[in-house]
Design a protein around this motif. Structure first.
Motif, PDB file in Angstrom:
ATOM      1  N   ASP A 187      -7.707  -3.043  -3.285  1.00 32.26           N
ATOM      2  CA  ASP A 187      -8.805  -2.322  -2.642  1.00 32.26           C
ATOM      3  C   ASP A 187      -8.631  -0.849  -2.989  1.00 32.26           C
ATOM      4  O   ASP A 187      -7.925  -0.109  -2.319  1.00 32.26           O
ATOM      5  CB  ASP A 187      -8.765  -2.540  -1.125  1.00 32.26           C
ATOM      6  N   ARG A 188      -9.254  -0.421  -4.100  1.00 40.95           N
ATOM      7  CA  ARG A 188      -9.051   0.945  -4.585  1.00 40.95           C
ATOM      8  C   ARG A 188      -9.634   1.987  -3.638  1.00 40.95           C
ATOM      9  O   ARG A 188      -9.085   3.067  -3.491  1.00 40.95           O
ATOM     10  CB  ARG A 188      -9.657   1.090  -5.972  1.00 40.95           C
ATOM     11  N   ALA A 189     -10.738   1.670  -3.008  1.00 37.40           N
ATOM     12  CA  ALA A 189     -11.349   2.632  -2.083  1.00 37.40           C
ATOM     13  C   ALA A 189     -10.446   2.876  -0.882  1.00 37.40           C
ATOM     14  O   ALA A 189     -10.327   4.004  -0.401  1.00 37.40           O
ATOM     15  CB  ALA A 189     -12.713   2.132  -1.630  1.00 37.40           C
ATOM     16  N   GLY A 190      -9.797   1.832  -0.394  1.00 36.26           N
ATOM     17  CA  GLY A 190      -8.924   1.968   0.760  1.00 36.26           C
ATOM     18  C   GLY A 190      -7.490   2.291   0.402  1.00 36.26           C
ATOM     19  O   GLY A 190      -6.677   2.579   1.283  1.00 36.26           O
ATOM     20  N   GLY A 191      -7.146   2.238  -0.877  1.00 35.30           N
ATOM     21  CA  GLY A 191      -5.784   2.526  -1.307  1.00 35.30           C
ATOM     22  C   GLY A 191      -4.794   1.468  -0.850  1.00 35.30           C
ATOM     23  O   GLY A 191      -3.656   1.788  -0.511  1.00 35.30           O
ATOM     24  N   ARG A 192      -5.214   0.211  -0.843  1.00 37.48           N
ATOM     25  CA  ARG A 192      -4.386  -0.870  -0.330  1.00 37.48           C
ATOM     26  C   ARG A 192      -4.425  -2.061  -1.272  1.00 37.48           C
ATOM     27  O   ARG A 192      -5.317  -2.188  -2.094  1.00 37.48           O
ATOM     28  CB  ARG A 192      -4.880  -1.323   1.047  1.00 37.48           C
ATOM     29  N   VAL A 193      -3.461  -2.950  -1.111  1.00 33.26           N
ATOM     30  CA  VAL A 193      -3.449  -4.244  -1.780  1.00 33.26           C
ATOM     31  C   VAL A 193      -3.629  -5.289  -0.696  1.00 33.26           C
ATOM     32  O   VAL A 193      -2.952  -5.258   0.331  1.00 33.26           O
ATOM     33  CB  VAL A 193      -2.127  -4.474  -2.540  1.00 33.26           C
ATOM     34  N   VAL A 194      -4.556  -6.218  -0.908  1.00 30.43           N
ATOM     35  CA  VAL A 194      -4.870  -7.252   0.072  1.00 30.43           C
ATOM     36  C   VAL A 194      -4.380  -8.588  -0.469  1.00 30.43           C
ATOM     37  O   VAL A 194      -4.645  -8.936  -1.613  1.00 30.43           O
ATOM     38  CB  VAL A 194      -6.388  -7.304   0.342  1.00 30.43           C
ATOM     39  N   ALA A 195      -3.650  -9.328   0.384  1.00 29.78           N
ATOM     40  CA  ALA A 195      -3.135 -10.645  -0.002  1.00 29.78           C
ATOM     41  C   ALA A 195      -3.770 -11.711   0.862  1.00 29.78           C
ATOM     42  O   ALA A 195      -3.886 -11.559   2.079  1.00 29.78           O
ATOM     43  CB  ALA A 195      -1.620 -10.671   0.154  1.00 29.78           C
ATOM     44  N   LEU A 224       1.784  -0.590  -8.405  1.00 30.75           N
ATOM     45  CA  LEU A 224       1.219  -0.706  -7.075  1.00 30.75           C
ATOM     46  C   LEU A 224       2.311  -1.120  -6.104  1.00 30.75           C
ATOM     47  O   LEU A 224       2.834  -2.234  -6.166  1.00 30.75           O
ATOM     48  CB  LEU A 224       0.074  -1.717  -7.083  1.00 30.75           C
ATOM     49  N   VAL A 225       2.671  -0.231  -5.210  1.00 28.19           N
ATOM     50  CA  VAL A 225       3.738  -0.477  -4.244  1.00 28.19           C
ATOM     51  C   VAL A 225       3.339  -1.599  -3.297  1.00 28.19           C
ATOM     52  O   VAL A 225       4.175  -2.376  -2.838  1.00 28.19           O
ATOM     53  CB  VAL A 225       4.052   0.827  -3.474  1.00 28.19           C
ATOM     54  N   GLY A 226       2.047  -1.720  -3.021  1.00 33.63           N
ATOM     55  CA  GLY A 226       1.568  -2.749  -2.113  1.00 33.63           C
ATOM     56  C   GLY A 226       1.911  -4.154  -2.563  1.00 33.63           C
ATOM     57  O   GLY A 226       2.194  -5.033  -1.734  1.00 33.63           O
TER      58      GLY A 226
END
Length: 112
Positions: free
Chosen positions: A29-37, A9-11
């Motif tokens: 967040d797989r639906a949004g294609g993001r990693v949340v911190a 995961l690049v995020g």
């Protein structure tokens, strides 16, 4: 086929570079294609998982099955068909034998 790898995961890397030790937790967040911190000060930051949408990610087992399910199904069906034909041929050959031991020889499977 290249070796199957876990997708990185690049995020995660982007967020670690931005905030370092100030991250308390991370989630994907797989639906949004993001990693949340979630940061120590209560703020939230996110980063995308892909550098470029055109970038080809490494293959996983799930992606291989999703792309090649028709081929794998055809190979499985052909294998079962060949096994059925060979079983039928062995049963027919056992019936053709004039010696009574021929049927026993063809149907015997050495146990362990």
């Amino acid at each position: 086929m290249p070796a199957l790898q876990r997708r990185q995961l690049v995020g995660h890397d982007i967020l670690l570079a931005r905030h370092g030790n100030h991250i308390s937790t991370m989630r994907v967040d797989r639906a949004g294609g993001r990693v949340v911190a979630y940061l120590d000060d209560g703020s939230v930051d996110s980063a995308p998982n892909l550098i470029s949408p055109a970038l080809r990610m490494p293959d996983t087992v799930r992606s291989v099955l999703r792309e090649d399910w028709k081929f794998l199904g055809t190979v499985t069906a052909a294998s079962f068909g060949l096994a059925g034909v060979l079983f039928a041929a062995a049963a027919a050959a056992a019936g053709w034998g004039s010696a009574p031991g021929m049927a026993e020889l063809l149907s015997a499977y050495p146990g362990s």
